[in-house]
Design a protein around this motif. Structure first.
Motif, PDB file in Angstrom:
ATOM      1  N   ALA A 232      -2.282  21.885  -2.319  1.00 13.56           N
ATOM      2  CA  ALA A 232      -0.938  21.912  -1.741  1.00 13.56           C
ATOM      3  C   ALA A 232      -0.518  23.347  -1.450  1.00 13.56           C
ATOM      4  O   ALA A 232       0.044  23.647  -0.390  1.00 13.56           O
ATOM      5  N   ARG A 233      -0.797  24.255  -2.385  1.00 16.81           N
ATOM      6  CA  ARG A 233      -0.437  25.661  -2.179  1.00 16.81           C
ATOM      7  C   ARG A 233      -1.352  26.327  -1.149  1.00 16.81           C
ATOM      8  O   ARG A 233      -0.890  27.085  -0.293  1.00 16.81           O
ATOM      9  N   ALA A 234      -2.646  26.031  -1.224  1.00 19.82           N
ATOM     10  CA  ALA A 234      -3.592  26.697  -0.327  1.00 19.82           C
ATOM     11  C   ALA A 234      -3.315  26.361   1.143  1.00 19.82           C
ATOM     12  O   ALA A 234      -3.440  27.222   2.024  1.00 19.82           O
ATOM     13  N   ALA A 235      -2.930  25.105   1.397  1.00 20.24           N
ATOM     14  CA  ALA A 235      -2.660  24.688   2.767  1.00 20.24           C
ATOM     15  C   ALA A 235      -1.166  24.705   3.095  1.00 20.24           C
ATOM     16  O   ALA A 235      -0.779  24.458   4.238  1.00 20.24           O
ATOM     17  N   GLU A 236      -0.343  24.997   2.059  1.00 24.84           N
ATOM     18  CA  GLU A 236       1.119  25.005   2.206  1.00 24.84           C
ATOM     19  C   GLU A 236       1.620  23.666   2.755  1.00 24.84           C
ATOM     20  O   GLU A 236       2.338  23.595   3.761  1.00 24.84           O
ATOM     21  N   VAL A 237       1.223  22.589   2.074  1.00 23.59           N
ATOM     22  CA  VAL A 237       1.636  21.235   2.471  1.00 23.59           C
ATOM     23  C   VAL A 237       2.279  20.538   1.279  1.00 23.59           C
ATOM     24  O   VAL A 237       1.993  20.865   0.117  1.00 23.59           O
ATOM     25  N   PRO A 238       3.137  19.537   1.528  1.00 24.26           N
ATOM     26  CA  PRO A 238       3.779  18.824   0.423  1.00 24.26           C
ATOM     27  C   PRO A 238       2.891  17.732  -0.159  1.00 24.26           C
ATOM     28  O   PRO A 238       1.929  17.280   0.478  1.00 24.26           O
ATOM     29  N   ILE A 239       3.247  17.320  -1.361  1.00 27.78           N
ATOM     30  CA  ILE A 239       2.609  16.187  -2.030  1.00 27.78           C
ATOM     31  C   ILE A 239       3.601  15.030  -2.027  1.00 27.78           C
ATOM     32  O   ILE A 239       4.767  15.204  -2.404  1.00 27.78           O
ATOM     33  N   ILE A 240       3.154  13.855  -1.589  1.00 30.62           N
ATOM     34  CA  ILE A 240       4.010  12.674  -1.601  1.00 30.62           C
ATOM     35  C   ILE A 240       3.488  11.714  -2.677  1.00 30.62           C
ATOM     36  O   ILE A 240       2.434  11.100  -2.496  1.00 30.62           O
ATOM     37  N   PRO A 241       4.174  11.586  -3.809  1.00 31.89           N
ATOM     38  CA  PRO A 241       3.773  10.576  -4.806  1.00 31.89           C
ATOM     39  C   PRO A 241       3.890   9.187  -4.169  1.00 31.89           C
ATOM     40  O   PRO A 241       4.930   8.840  -3.597  1.00 31.89           O
ATOM     41  N   THR A 242       2.821   8.411  -4.245  1.00 31.29           N
ATOM     42  CA  THR A 242       2.743   7.124  -3.544  1.00 31.29           C
ATOM     43  C   THR A 242       2.272   6.040  -4.514  1.00 31.29           C
ATOM     44  O   THR A 242       1.211   6.161  -5.112  1.00 31.29           O
ATOM     45  N   ILE A 243       3.070   4.994  -4.637  1.00 32.30           N
ATOM     46  CA  ILE A 243       2.754   3.894  -5.546  1.00 32.30           C
ATOM     47  C   ILE A 243       2.504   2.628  -4.737  1.00 32.30           C
ATOM     48  O   ILE A 243       3.281   2.286  -3.839  1.00 32.30           O
ATOM     49  N   ILE A 244       1.427   1.924  -5.050  1.00 30.90           N
ATOM     50  CA  ILE A 244       1.121   0.643  -4.426  1.00 30.90           C
ATOM     51  C   ILE A 244       1.215  -0.432  -5.503  1.00 30.90           C
ATOM     52  O   ILE A 244       0.471  -0.398  -6.488  1.00 30.90           O
ATOM     53  N   HIS A 245       2.132  -1.379  -5.328  1.00 31.57           N
ATOM     54  CA  HIS A 245       2.261  -2.501  -6.249  1.00 31.57           C
ATOM     55  C   HIS A 245       1.657  -3.749  -5.620  1.00 31.57           C
ATOM     56  O   HIS A 245       1.941  -4.053  -4.456  1.00 31.57           O
ATOM     57  N   ARG A 246       0.829  -4.450  -6.373  1.00 30.73           N
ATOM     58  CA  ARG A 246       0.389  -5.770  -5.926  1.00 30.73           C
ATOM     59  C   ARG A 246       1.459  -6.776  -6.349  1.00 30.73           C
ATOM     60  O   ARG A 246       1.795  -6.869  -7.532  1.00 30.73           O
ATOM     61  N   VAL A 247       1.977  -7.514  -5.401  1.00 32.61           N
ATOM     62  CA  VAL A 247       3.012  -8.515  -5.668  1.00 32.61           C
ATOM     63  C   VAL A 247       2.357  -9.883  -5.592  1.00 32.61           C
ATOM     64  O   VAL A 247       1.951 -10.329  -4.511  1.00 32.61           O
ATOM     65  N   GLY A 248       2.231 -10.536  -6.764  1.00 30.42           N
ATOM     66  CA  GLY A 248       1.472 -11.783  -6.788  1.00 30.42           C
ATOM     67  C   GLY A 248       0.009 -11.496  -6.524  1.00 30.42           C
ATOM     68  O   GLY A 248      -0.550 -10.521  -7.029  1.00 30.42           O
ATOM     69  N   TRP A 249      -0.622 -12.335  -5.712  1.00 31.14           N
ATOM     70  CA  TRP A 249      -2.033 -12.137  -5.398  1.00 31.14           C
ATOM     71  C   TRP A 249      -2.240 -11.407  -4.079  1.00 31.14           C
ATOM     72  O   TRP A 249      -3.137 -10.580  -3.967  1.00 31.14           O
ATOM     73  N   LYS A 250      -1.410 -11.681  -3.075  1.00 34.01           N
ATOM     74  CA  LYS A 250      -1.767 -11.311  -1.703  1.00 34.01           C
ATOM     75  C   LYS A 250      -0.742 -10.445  -0.997  1.00 34.01           C
ATOM     76  O   LYS A 250      -0.773 -10.350   0.229  1.00 34.01           O
ATOM     77  N   ARG A 251       0.147  -9.812  -1.738  1.00 35.92           N
ATOM     78  CA  ARG A 251       1.119  -8.949  -1.102  1.00 35.92           C
ATOM     79  C   ARG A 251       1.143  -7.597  -1.809  1.00 35.92           C
ATOM     80  O   ARG A 251       0.862  -7.505  -3.000  1.00 35.92           O
ATOM     81  N   PHE A 252       1.514  -6.571  -1.059  1.00 36.19           N
ATOM     82  CA  PHE A 252       1.617  -5.230  -1.622  1.00 36.19           C
ATOM     83  C   PHE A 252       2.939  -4.604  -1.201  1.00 36.19           C
ATOM     84  O   PHE A 252       3.424  -4.846  -0.095  1.00 36.19           O
ATOM     85  N   GLU A 253       3.490  -3.807  -2.086  1.00 37.08           N
ATOM     86  CA  GLU A 253       4.673  -3.028  -1.774  1.00 37.08           C
ATOM     87  C   GLU A 253       4.326  -1.553  -1.914  1.00 37.08           C
ATOM     88  O   GLU A 253       3.792  -1.121  -2.938  1.00 37.08           O
ATOM     89  N   ILE A 254       4.618  -0.781  -0.874  1.00 35.40           N
ATOM     90  CA  ILE A 254       4.365   0.654  -0.887  1.00 35.40           C
ATOM     91  C   ILE A 254       5.655   1.379  -1.262  1.00 35.40           C
ATOM     92  O   ILE A 254       6.699   1.121  -0.670  1.00 35.40           O
ATOM     93  N   LYS A 255       5.565   2.257  -2.249  1.00 36.06           N
ATOM     94  CA  LYS A 255       6.712   3.079  -2.635  1.00 36.06           C
ATOM     95  C   LYS A 255       6.359   4.543  -2.398  1.00 36.06           C
ATOM     96  O   LYS A 255       5.435   5.072  -3.028  1.00 36.06           O
ATOM     97  N   LEU A 256       7.071   5.157  -1.475  1.00 38.11           N
ATOM     98  CA  LEU A 256       6.879   6.577  -1.199  1.00 38.11           C
ATOM     99  C   LEU A 256       8.056   7.355  -1.779  1.00 38.11           C
ATOM    100  O   LEU A 256       9.212   7.052  -1.476  1.00 38.11           O
ATOM    101  N   PHE A 257       7.765   8.331  -2.607  1.00 40.19           N
ATOM    102  CA  PHE A 257       8.805   9.156  -3.194  1.00 40.19           C
ATOM    103  C   PHE A 257       9.021  10.396  -2.324  1.00 40.19           C
ATOM    104  O   PHE A 257       8.223  10.708  -1.438  1.00 40.19           O
ATOM    105  N   ASP A 258      10.103  11.097  -2.576  1.00 47.19           N
ATOM    106  CA  ASP A 258      10.390  12.300  -1.807  1.00 47.19           C
ATOM    107  C   ASP A 258       9.255  13.318  -1.966  1.00 47.19           C
ATOM    108  O   ASP A 258       8.687  13.461  -3.062  1.00 47.19           O
TER     109      ASP A 258
END
Length: 311
Positions: A232-258
């Motif tokens: 992140a520092r070497a390229a001067e780019v941000p990091i986006i914490p990203t969470i993938i939740h499996r909802v039931g068997w066949k669905r996913f929810e993507i959570k992108l933080f600031d």
């Protein structure tokens, strides 16, 4: 004599088994494939009962009196079953298209727009780092990003089984997420790709073998690698914490933080530690809230003591 090393029989057997189930899962409907994987996971839980017992121990260690033994066992089971589901989805990757991604990840378009917004806001055509813990299906996320029009890559270590190493890399790059093997020049490639506007997907929640950054994690301290923050520092780019939740068997929810940005005015080492701690604090909170979504079976338990360097 040939210089080509002989491949062990067990490696060939492992490869053939994965190829067989890959072909089978591609023939069967998605739901049927998942049901079969759930059954195989149940059988595996009996065979690898020691690993399951260790996973339950880890869950109890982290959650303490907040959960009962039965709740810990259920978390361990769902984690194992979801891992089997992940394998199905990886083996079926050639059948995965954008329509399927939108069906199983209803908020993927919104998430991609947010990533694009972070990239556009920089105004310098650079990429971003997606910090993806071992939650949901982290590999499928790479396909989702690529199929929606963004260049993405990741890094993986070389497996002992050369046949499986080649197959896994082919599957992971099934829709354009290029996999770089760890080599002496990999760090330079990562920096260049980030500066050229590509997205680097990294798994930051595994223990580093040698002493690095001690980070509060899961109620203890984990020795985590500095690579995410260094790039992140070497390229001067941000990091986006990203969470993938499996909802039931066949669905996913993507959570992108600031996005979390490097502070180029800070001392380099202090900023690397800050970036690591801030990202992991977000991931920690998500794992604590949804422990069944995390992979508890890693052979390297993240809270094990670090191996000290020899002198």
């Amino acid at each position: 004599m040939s210089d080509i090393p002989k491949i062990k029989a067990k490696y060939k057997a492992e490869y053939r088994a994965v190829k067989f189930f890959g072909a089978l899962f591609c023939l069967l409907p998605y739901t049927v494939s998942l049901a079969m994987a759930a059954g195989l996971a149940k059988i595996a839980s009996w065979i690898m009962h020691k690993r399951v017992k260790e996973a339950v121990r880890r869950i109890k260690l982290v959650k303490g009196d907040a959960i009962t033994d039965n709740q810990a066992k259920r978390i361990a089971w769902i984690s194992l079953r979801n891992t089997a589901f992940n394998l199905v989805e990886m083996l079926r990757i050639k059948k995965t298209n954008l329509a399927f991604i939108h069906k199983i990840m209803p908020n993927v378009a919104e998430s991609i727009q947010k990533i694009k917004g972070v990239m556009d806001a920089s105004g310098n055509s650079k990429g971003v780092i997606l910090a993806l813990p071992h939650m949901g299906n982290w590999d499928l996320t790479g396909s989702a990003v690529y199929l929606t029009g963004l260049p993405i890559f990741s890094v993986a270590g070389k497996q002992h089984n050369p046949l499986m190493n080649k197959l896994m890399n082919e599957m992971r790059s099934g829709h354009g997420m290029e996999i770089l093997e760890r080599r002496t020049n990999t760090a330079a490639q990562i920096r260049t790709r980030l500066k050229n506007g590509e997205i680097f997907a990294i798994l930051p929640d595994t223990r580093c073998f040698t002493p690095d950054i001690m980070t509060p994690f899961l109620g203890g301290e984990a020795n985590l690698a500095r690579g995410m923050a260094v790039f992140a520092r070497a390229a001067e780019v941000p990091i986006i914490p990203t969470i993938i939740h499996r909802v039931g068997w066949k669905r996913f929810e993507i959570k992108l933080f600031d996005p979390i940005y490097p502070n180029m005015e800070m001392d380099k080492q202090e900023d690397i530690v800050r970036l690591t701690h801030e990202v992991i604090a977000i991931l920690d909170k998500e794992i604590q809230a949804n422990p069944e979504q995390w992979f508890w079976y890693n052979k390297r338990w993240v809270l094990d003591p670090v191996r000290q360097a020899s002198h």
